[in-house]
Design an enzyme around this catalytic site. Structure first.
Site, PDB file in Angstrom:
ATOM      1  N   ALA A  18     -11.964 -14.272  11.014  1.00 19.81           N
ATOM      2  CA  ALA A  18     -11.161 -13.475  10.103  1.00 19.81           C
ATOM      3  C   ALA A  18     -10.939 -14.317   8.873  1.00 19.81           C
ATOM      4  CB  ALA A  18      -9.842 -13.108  10.746  1.00 19.81           C
ATOM      5  N   CYS A  19     -11.463 -13.882   7.745  1.00 24.75           N
ATOM      6  CA  CYS A  19     -11.722 -14.828   6.671  1.00 24.75           C
ATOM      7  C   CYS A  19     -11.302 -14.301   5.313  1.00 24.75           C
ATOM      8  CB  CYS A  19     -13.223 -15.142   6.640  1.00 24.75           C
ATOM      9  SG  CYS A  19     -13.987 -15.188   8.255  1.00 24.75           S
ATOM     10  N   GLY A  20     -11.561 -15.131   4.290  1.00 28.18           N
ATOM     11  CA  GLY A  20     -11.454 -14.725   2.906  1.00 28.18           C
ATOM     12  C   GLY A  20     -12.848 -14.555   2.335  1.00 28.18           C
TER      13      GLY A  20
END
Length: 834
Positions: A18-20
């Site tokens: 779960a990232c940018g």
């Protein structure tokens, strides 16, 4: 050397993140170092979306994907006396080589050179990428690969798209040969004439310090994708950092196991499109041991290089919620209906940014559960990212800002110097009238064809009893589960289950009870299946699937279902579909009661072989039937039968040529039907459950009067609602993606049975084999067909309360932790005052 046995508590399928994520682009297509520099600035501002190791320095991963910086590489090639004749002739492979192993590194280089030359390309040389590892953390340094670039050139008038395909084939060939040589630590980050990836086990602040190339003002590009990784429940590595070859991703692909299985099945496709006789060189279509994002990237690259633009490919892989959208244009609906016959959705909460070097775009999944905001500036800059305000010093003024909604897409088209909004993208991609024409001519709705539910034939309890006993029905279940289903209500009970796990039970439990549904975790939110029902769909097809590279075939007819639960008249109507005439084959799932428990395993394997033979013979629908059990024939547990056939067809590469219908007396409630769908069935015809529900309604055993025909409709409606809830719990919106996705954990099933019938399903504690499964089936069967017949005039056997749903007051049946003895003892203890 001792063999290392992998822990059953870890599964590579749990690799999620779960990232940018985001991109910066220049609408004019103008290349500059400023674009890269701003992308690196934006990446730093996303540092809070990543994670850092306990050493406080090693990151989960960060990277950028840009256009190939031609001026930068022309300088290098000039320095080694290998000038380019045309800028567009250059291709570059960004490659990780095994750490500290000179022999393995040399062997990998030789394989890459051979693969490049086999495609008729010129190998210009190797460039070792200059890096500064002093900024890295201990763990990143310990796993640091040797990072090199393979410089390649075309030497003829091959078209640009064909040149890109040659590089892709060289990449695949090299990966396959290295895998065959069992060399660890080799990974190709990118191999393209248009784009390049710089990434690693880095934090955003480290990437520019580590990769010295990114400091050069000659590293010019018109766009840059950037990504900061936050790995959840995973082990961060260099090669799992984003971006991948075409995309970067924030979220999870919840259906990944099923998606991978079906991509593997597509390796036997007869429709090869632009790949022609080179199709076999694409295998494996999805790399083994990649993350869910890496597998998505593999499929996206395959579809795009196979002749579609990336917008089209993304719309195939991540369709919006088209099934219930009444405002959708007919052409757009036809596009998605058509492509549902080609590819199942890769479903889960996801925001992706993607590029093929000519178009940069971004898309959200149908639920829109990931943030993606964009701004357009009057000087042509465009930025999209997981949040606003990443870069504060853009020179231009904002002329438009917005955010992506569920199922929406935007893109920057460099060829036409244009920003494409969602409506423009969809209108352009779906405009072809052939989609609507093909759907009208080749798709048949089974529910429309079959008509309304007729009054079912009357069945007596005595006629149904042998089947009910053989398949483990019990009296509590009739009252607490099937009667509410006949009314269209979901059976409810108190929270918790104080009975033993099936593998520890002394009772003969159905195989379904050994499988536990998974559920959404960490950053992966579940769906509200009532309030968000508009984005959910039980749409399903029967009759096989089209090939990935097959366009508008004239000979294929498919059946559309709005529910996977078939009623009697609908199952009968399958034979009336013109395109399926003589192509619906029934396979009987039985084993010999005379031979006993040892007969199950060979019977399951024979069934799987019959299925493969039938599909090779042209069958489009395989009906796996456990009906017709007799004193001599025991029904193979339907979950075992479906799983074995599904996996056999996947291994043979035939799974997408036919579909499976489970005609079963065993499955009757939501979890059981969900198991069958989750392990490969496309539809379920629960024959005995339907007869039982109709009989309960006819006998007035429901809490309110219900006509038998209405009871059947109610039963399906309640099962459908239960399936929505189960899918929602895992964050999956479409049954097409849930089907075959294996969203279960097996508790107490042996590794052998899992490997053969439920391949890839986690089974952390092992357990029962074919023999024990057969023994439990035989115990149930003996109740229906006792060896000693009752004396004339004696009462017939009846369903008994087995104690699975509530404590059997006679002290028989399943053990409960909170049984009367425990409760009485607790009362006595409390009242004693001791």
């Amino acid at each position: 050397m001792a063999k290392i046995i992998p822990s059953p508590l870890y599964s590579a399928d749990q690799e999620h993140d779960a990232c940018g994520v985001g991109f910066i682009a220049k609408l004019t297509g103008e290349r500059s170092y400023d674009v890269l520099n701003r992308a690196l600035t934006a990446l730093k501002a996303l540092a809070h979306r990543g994670a850092i190791d306990a050493d406080a320095v090693t990151g989960d991963g960060a990277g950028v994907l840009t256009q190939l910086p031609i001026e930068f590489f022309k300088d290098y090639l000039a320095s080694i006396n290998k000038p380019l004749f045309r800028d567009s002739d250059l291709g570059v492979g960004m490659i990780f080589l095994p750490k500290g192993d000179d022999y393995a590194q040399a062997h990998c280089k030789k394989i890459v050179e051979t693969a490049v030359k086999a495609e008729g390309l010129s190998f210009l040389g190797w460039r070792e990428v200059p890096v500064d590892s002093s900024c890295l953390g201990r763990k990143a340094i310990e796993t640091l690969p040797l990072i090199v670039q393979a410089l390649v050139a075309r030497k003829d008038d091959t078209a640009d798209d064909e040149f890109e395909r040659k590089l892709f084939l060289a990449q695949n060939s090299a990966e396959r040969l290295v895998l065959g040589a069992k060399i660890q630590g080799f990974y190709i980050c990118s191999f393209s004439s248009r784009t390049i990836v710089y990434k690693g086990l880095l934090t955003p602040a480290q990437i520019k310090k580590f990769y010295l190339d990114l400091k050069s003002p000659k590293f010019t590009t018109a766009f840059a994708l950037f990504h900061q990784r936050y790995s959840t429940n995973t082990f961060p590595t260099w090669h799992l950092a984003h971006p991948f070859r075409m995309m970067a991703h924030n979220g999870e692909i919840n259906t990944i196991r099923g998606n991978r299985n079906l991509m593997r099945a597509r390796e036997n496709s007869a429709a090869h499109g632009v790949w022609g006789d080179r199709f076999d060189d694409l295998k494996p279509l999805v790399q083994p041991s990649g993350s869910d994002s890496a597998s998505f990237d593999n499929a996206l690259q395959l579809l795009t290089l196979g002749g579609r633009n990336p917008l089209h490919s993304c719309m195939m892989m991540m369709p919006p919620a088209w099934e219930k959208d009444k405002a959708l244009a007919p052409e757009t609906r036809a596009f998605y209906r058509y492509h549902s016959a080609i590819l199942e959705p890769w479903d889960g909460p996801a925001a992706i940014v993607f590029t093929d070097g000519k178009i940069v775009g971004a898309s959200l999944d149908r639920n829109g559960l990931r943030p993606a905001r964009y701004k357009i500036f009057d000087d042509g800059y465009v930025i999209l990212a997981s949040e606003a305000g990443l870069v504060h010093d853009f020179p231009g003024k904002v002329v438009e800002s917005g955010r992506l909604g569920p199922g929406r897409m935007i893109a920057v088209d460099f060829a036409n110097k244009k920003f494409l909004r969602d409506a423009e993208v969809k209108a352009a991609v779906t405009a072809d009238p052939h989609y609507r024409q093909w759907c009208d001519g080749h798709l048949v709705n089974l529910h429309t064809l079959a008509g309304p539910v007729p009054a079912p034939a009357a069945e007596t309890p005595e006629a149904l009893l042998p089947g009910q006993l053989a398949f483990g029905y019990e009296s509590d279940e009739m009252e607490m589960v099937l009667a509410p289903l006949a009314e269209g209500a979901e059976p409810t009970g108190s929270m918790g289950d104080d009975t033993p796990l099936a593998v520890l039970s002394r009772r003969p439990r159905l195989l379904y009870t050994y499988f536990k549904q998974l559920f959404a975790q960490v950053t992966n939110p579940p769906i509200d299946s009532v309030r968000e029902k508009a984005v959910m769909s039980l749409h399903m097809l029967l009759g096989g699937r089209l090939g990935l590279f097959e366009e508008f075939p004239a000979s294929t007819g498919l059946v559309e279902l709005e529910s996977p639960v078939l009623l009697h008249h609908e199952f009968a109507a399958l034979s009336n579909v013109p395109a399926l005439k003589d192509r619906v084959v029934t396979l009987h799932a039985h084993f010999s009661a005379t031979l006993g428990a040892k007969a199950l395993e060979p019977a399951v394997k024979a069934l799987a072989e019959q299925a493969e033979k039938a599909v090779r013979g042209g069958a489009k629908i395989l009906v796996i039937s456990d009906c017709g059990v007799t004193a001599q024939q025991v029904g193979i547990p339907m979950l075992l039968a479906v799983g074995a056939v599904h996996q056999q067809l996947v291994r043979a590469g035939l799974r997408l040529q036919a579909d499976l219908v489970a005609q079963t007396g065993e499955a009757r409630e939501v979890h059981q039907i969900a198991c069958l769908l989750g392990f490969g069935a496309n539809a379920v015809y629960p024959t005995l459950a339907l007869c039982t529900v109709a009989q309960l309604a006819a006998a007035g055993k429901t809490s309110k009067p219900v006509e038998p025909a209405k009871a059947l409709a109610n039963y399906r409606e309640a099962i459908d609602a239960g399936l929505y809830k189960i899918m929602a719990k895992m964050g999956i919106s479409t049954l097409a993606s849930y089907r075959g996705g294996q969203m279960f954990e097996a508790l107490g099933v042996s590794a052998k049975v899992v490997a053969e019938c439920f391949t890839g399903t986690a089974s952390p504690i092992g357990g029962i084999d074919y023999l024990q499964i057969a023994e439990e089936a035989l115990v149930r069967h003996a109740r229906a067909f006792p060896s000693e017949l009752p004396a004339p005039g004696s009462p017939l056997p009846a369903l008994q309360p087995e104690g699975y749903y509530r404590v059997n007051k006679r002290g028989e049946g399943e053990f409960h932790g909170w049984n009367p003895k425990v409760v009485a003892s607790m009362n006595k203890f409390i009242k004693s005052g001791d």
